[in-house]
Design a protein around this motif. Structure first.
Motif, PDB file in Angstrom:
ATOM      1  N   ASN A   1     -17.797 -15.138  18.353  1.00  0.00           N
ATOM      2  CA  ASN A   1     -17.983 -16.434  19.038  1.00  0.00           C
ATOM      3  C   ASN A   1     -16.400 -16.580  20.152  1.00  0.00           C
ATOM      4  O   ASN A   1     -15.679 -16.825  19.619  1.00  0.00           O
ATOM      5  CB  ASN A   1     -18.396 -17.566  18.489  1.00  0.00           C
ATOM      6  N   LYS A   2     -16.691 -16.879  21.586  1.00  0.00           N
ATOM      7  CA  LYS A   2     -15.733 -16.730  21.997  1.00  0.00           C
ATOM      8  C   LYS A   2     -14.803 -18.111  21.878  1.00  0.00           C
ATOM      9  O   LYS A   2     -13.889 -18.497  21.182  1.00  0.00           O
ATOM     10  CB  LYS A   2     -15.606 -15.822  23.719  1.00  0.00           C
ATOM     11  N   TYR A   3     -15.734 -18.706  21.730  1.00  0.00           N
ATOM     12  CA  TYR A   3     -15.636 -20.589  21.219  1.00  0.00           C
ATOM     13  C   TYR A   3     -14.552 -20.645  19.564  1.00  0.00           C
ATOM     14  O   TYR A   3     -14.031 -22.101  19.830  1.00  0.00           O
ATOM     15  CB  TYR A   3     -16.326 -21.687  21.112  1.00  0.00           C
ATOM     16  N   LEU A   4     -14.871 -20.159  19.501  1.00  0.00           N
ATOM     17  CA  LEU A   4     -14.305 -20.108  18.255  1.00  0.00           C
ATOM     18  C   LEU A   4     -12.397 -19.227  17.406  1.00  0.00           C
ATOM     19  O   LEU A   4     -12.176 -19.480  16.436  1.00  0.00           O
ATOM     20  CB  LEU A   4     -15.343 -19.828  16.743  1.00  0.00           C
ATOM     21  N   ASN A   5     -11.897 -18.916  18.363  1.00  0.00           N
ATOM     22  CA  ASN A   5     -11.272 -18.300  18.642  1.00  0.00           C
ATOM     23  C   ASN A   5     -10.603 -18.525  19.533  1.00  0.00           C
ATOM     24  O   ASN A   5      -9.241 -17.919  19.705  1.00  0.00           O
ATOM     25  CB  ASN A   5     -11.210 -16.075  19.660  1.00  0.00           C
ATOM     26  N   ASN A   6      -9.688 -19.669  19.999  1.00  0.00           N
ATOM     27  CA  ASN A   6      -9.714 -20.084  20.638  1.00  0.00           C
ATOM     28  C   ASN A   6      -8.059 -20.897  20.355  1.00  0.00           C
ATOM     29  O   ASN A   6      -7.223 -19.898  20.794  1.00  0.00           O
ATOM     30  CB  ASN A   6      -9.198 -21.827  20.795  1.00  0.00           C
ATOM     31  N   ARG A   7      -7.557 -20.731  18.496  1.00  0.00           N
ATOM     32  CA  ARG A   7      -6.441 -20.433  18.103  1.00  0.00           C
ATOM     33  C   ARG A   7      -5.126 -19.372  18.129  1.00  0.00           C
ATOM     34  O   ARG A   7      -4.789 -18.959  18.564  1.00  0.00           O
ATOM     35  CB  ARG A   7      -6.930 -20.199  16.528  1.00  0.00           C
ATOM     36  N   CYS A   8      -6.493 -17.896  18.455  1.00  0.00           N
ATOM     37  CA  CYS A   8      -5.033 -16.895  18.357  1.00  0.00           C
ATOM     38  C   CYS A   8      -5.671 -16.835  19.835  1.00  0.00           C
ATOM     39  O   CYS A   8      -4.533 -16.187  20.858  1.00  0.00           O
ATOM     40  CB  CYS A   8      -6.349 -15.437  18.596  1.00  0.00           C
ATOM     41  N   GLU A   9      -6.534 -17.063  20.861  1.00  0.00           N
ATOM     42  CA  GLU A   9      -5.950 -17.549  22.193  1.00  0.00           C
ATOM     43  C   GLU A   9      -4.435 -17.955  22.527  1.00  0.00           C
ATOM     44  O   GLU A   9      -4.063 -17.764  23.286  1.00  0.00           O
ATOM     45  CB  GLU A   9      -6.969 -18.504  23.009  1.00  0.00           C
ATOM     46  N   ASN A  10      -4.525 -18.890  22.121  1.00  0.00           N
ATOM     47  CA  ASN A  10      -3.752 -20.307  22.170  1.00  0.00           C
ATOM     48  C   ASN A  10      -2.410 -19.866  21.659  1.00  0.00           C
ATOM     49  O   ASN A  10      -1.238 -20.291  22.026  1.00  0.00           O
ATOM     50  CB  ASN A  10      -3.703 -21.414  21.474  1.00  0.00           C
ATOM     51  N   SER A  11      -2.510 -18.298  20.792  1.00  0.00           N
ATOM     52  CA  SER A  11      -1.079 -18.055  20.018  1.00  0.00           C
ATOM     53  C   SER A  11      -0.070 -16.878  20.751  1.00  0.00           C
ATOM     54  O   SER A  11       0.083 -16.490  21.491  1.00  0.00           O
ATOM     55  CB  SER A  11      -1.441 -17.595  18.774  1.00  0.00           C
ATOM     56  N   HIS A  12      -1.362 -17.008  22.122  1.00  0.00           N
ATOM     57  CA  HIS A  12      -0.614 -15.760  23.608  1.00  0.00           C
ATOM     58  C   HIS A  12      -0.442 -16.487  24.480  1.00  0.00           C
ATOM     59  O   HIS A  12       0.775 -15.889  25.107  1.00  0.00           O
ATOM     60  CB  HIS A  12      -1.925 -15.106  24.646  1.00  0.00           C
ATOM     61  N   GLN A  13       0.003 -17.721  24.468  1.00  0.00           N
ATOM     62  CA  GLN A  13       0.463 -18.540  25.993  1.00  0.00           C
ATOM     63  C   GLN A  13       2.367 -18.664  26.021  1.00  0.00           C
ATOM     64  O   GLN A  13       2.892 -18.003  26.368  1.00  0.00           O
ATOM     65  CB  GLN A  13       0.323 -20.177  25.431  1.00  0.00           C
ATOM     66  N   PRO A  14       2.332 -18.251  24.491  1.00  0.00           N
ATOM     67  CA  PRO A  14       4.161 -18.740  24.345  1.00  0.00           C
ATOM     68  C   PRO A  14       4.711 -17.282  24.859  1.00  0.00           C
ATOM     69  O   PRO A  14       5.453 -16.846  25.409  1.00  0.00           O
ATOM     70  CB  PRO A  14       5.086 -18.240  22.972  1.00  0.00           C
ATOM     71  N   THR A  15       3.892 -15.816  24.770  1.00  0.00           N
ATOM     72  CA  THR A  15       4.053 -14.118  25.287  1.00  0.00           C
ATOM     73  C   THR A  15       4.201 -14.278  26.957  1.00  0.00           C
ATOM     74  O   THR A  15       4.704 -14.233  27.097  1.00  0.00           O
ATOM     75  CB  THR A  15       3.195 -13.582  24.567  1.00  0.00           C
ATOM     76  N   ARG A  16       2.199 -14.789  27.174  1.00  0.00           N
ATOM     77  CA  ARG A  16       2.768 -15.075  28.646  1.00  0.00           C
ATOM     78  C   ARG A  16       3.539 -15.733  29.577  1.00  0.00           C
ATOM     79  O   ARG A  16       4.332 -15.282  30.566  1.00  0.00           O
ATOM     80  CB  ARG A  16       1.190 -15.775  29.095  1.00  0.00           C
ATOM     81  N   GLN A  17       4.517 -16.809  28.850  1.00  0.00           N
ATOM     82  CA  GLN A  17       5.627 -17.718  29.641  1.00  0.00           C
ATOM     83  C   GLN A  17       6.391 -15.992  29.086  1.00  0.00           C
ATOM     84  O   GLN A  17       7.866 -16.666  30.535  1.00  0.00           O
ATOM     85  CB  GLN A  17       6.029 -18.986  28.257  1.00  0.00           C
ATOM     86  N   ARG A  18       6.626 -15.798  27.800  1.00  0.00           N
ATOM     87  CA  ARG A  18       7.884 -14.735  28.869  1.00  0.00           C
ATOM     88  C   ARG A  18       7.970 -13.421  28.986  1.00  0.00           C
ATOM     89  O   ARG A  18       9.139 -12.952  30.238  1.00  0.00           O
ATOM     90  CB  ARG A  18       7.866 -14.346  27.020  1.00  0.00           C
ATOM     91  N   GLU A  19       6.701 -13.402  28.956  1.00  0.00           N
ATOM     92  CA  GLU A  19       6.017 -12.045  30.475  1.00  0.00           C
ATOM     93  C   GLU A  19       6.782 -12.764  31.748  1.00  0.00           C
ATOM     94  O   GLU A  19       6.985 -11.614  32.227  1.00  0.00           O
ATOM     95  CB  GLU A  19       4.841 -11.571  29.896  1.00  0.00           C
ATOM     96  N   ARG A  20       6.086 -13.904  31.645  1.00  0.00           N
ATOM     97  CA  ARG A  20       6.942 -14.254  33.776  1.00  0.00           C
ATOM     98  C   ARG A  20       8.198 -14.416  33.395  1.00  0.00           C
ATOM     99  O   ARG A  20       8.861 -14.097  34.432  1.00  0.00           O
ATOM    100  CB  ARG A  20       6.040 -16.005  33.451  1.00  0.00           C
ATOM    101  N   ALA A  21       8.741 -14.475  32.374  1.00  0.00           N
ATOM    102  CA  ALA A  21      10.572 -15.346  32.822  1.00  0.00           C
ATOM    103  C   ALA A  21      11.149 -13.475  32.509  1.00  0.00           C
ATOM    104  O   ALA A  21      12.157 -13.428  33.562  1.00  0.00           O
ATOM    105  CB  ALA A  21      10.792 -15.935  31.510  1.00  0.00           C
ATOM    106  N   MET A  22      10.659 -12.936  32.088  1.00  0.00           N
ATOM    107  CA  MET A  22      11.150 -11.274  31.812  1.00  0.00           C
ATOM    108  C   MET A  22      10.797 -10.406  33.422  1.00  0.00           C
ATOM    109  O   MET A  22      11.380  -9.927  33.331  1.00  0.00           O
ATOM    110  CB  MET A  22      10.803 -10.752  30.918  1.00  0.00           C
ATOM    111  N   LYS A  23       9.974 -11.179  34.107  1.00  0.00           N
ATOM    112  CA  LYS A  23       9.142 -10.101  34.897  1.00  0.00           C
ATOM    113  C   LYS A  23       8.460  -9.113  35.579  1.00  0.00           C
ATOM    114  O   LYS A  23       8.443  -7.738  34.637  1.00  0.00           O
ATOM    115  CB  LYS A  23       9.934 -10.173  35.935  1.00  0.00           C
TER     116      LYS A  23
END
Length: 233
Positions: free
Chosen positions: A156-178
């Motif tokens: 259930n995708k709605y039960l998986n918000n905890r893991c999805e939120n865990s990706h956010q810092p990685t996304r920030q670093r990916e953008r910063a590192m281009k």
């Protein structure tokens, strides 16, 4: 100086501080070089890059050994990102407390790739979870049947918000590192980043100011032990 830092000209305080800056904030090596220059420390960005490559994984391993036993409910999720223009998939597993269990970069989303990730987690954790939570990607169903069929599997995708939120810092670093230059470099960095960064990201929204200050003081004390700025304890 311990064998960990043997042969390095700079003291461990400076080395560990630069590694901390790089893994906790969205700073480039050149920006850290500038920050250190502002404190009177002349160190090149290439030296800082070498420190992060050498000590980041080691600090992460030591933090993992000191981490509490993971919970018995595992959340798995994947996001795509690009390495030199090619689409890759970053799989991540966290427990119900948000602690990262493992990360793995793969070329595909199919069942063999998912099964490989499941086996990697099981080998590292040495046990099966009580509950496994994923989205409805078919490859997860196959991997579940192959590796841990007796474990309850909730899709259930709605039960998986905890893991999805865990990706956010990685996304920030990916953008910063281009982006990342290679899969190997991305895997090495994210394996360390996914352990060091969360250590300094307690759930502040659920804590009082007093509790947050006390918790951060305890986390920095652990960091001092991990980086050998304080006696092992």
């Amino acid at each position: 100086m311990s064998s960990t830092y043997k042969g390095y000209r700079f003291p461990r305080e400076i080395i560990s501080h630069c590694v901390w800056l790089y893994h906790r904030f969205t700073l480039s090596f050149r920006e850290i070089e500038l920050l250190m220059a502002g404190r009177g420390v002349e160190v090149s960005y290439e030296t800082i890059r070498a420190w992060c490559a050498r000590f980041g994984p080691e600090y992460a391993r030591r933090l993992r050994r000191r981490a509490p036993r993971p919970g018995d409910k595992w959340h798995l999720h994947e996001v795509f990102f690009k390495v030199r223009g090619a689409r890759k998939y970053l799989r991540r597993a966290v427990d119900q407390h948000g602690s990262v269990l493992d990360v793995l970069i793969q070329d595909k989303r199919e069942s063999k790739a998912a099964t490989r990730f499941f086996r990697k987690i099981l080998k590292k954790q040495g046990r099966r979870p009580r509950v496994l939570i994923t989205d409805k990607l078919p490859s997860y169903q196959v991997a579940h049947r192959t590796t841990m069929s007796t474990v309850e599997h909730r899709q259930n995708k709605y039960l998986n918000n905890r893991c999805e939120n865990s990706h956010q810092p990685t996304r920030q670093r990916e953008r910063a590192m281009k982006g990342f230059r290679s899969i190997g470099a991305a895997q090495r960095f994210l394996a360390a980043f996914s352990r060091i960064s969360p250590h300094f990201r307690p759930p502040r929204h659920r804590m009082t100011a007093t509790d947050h200050r006390a918790d951060m003081a305890a986390r920095f004390q652990v960091w001092d032990h991990v980086t050998e700025l304080a006696p092992a304890g």
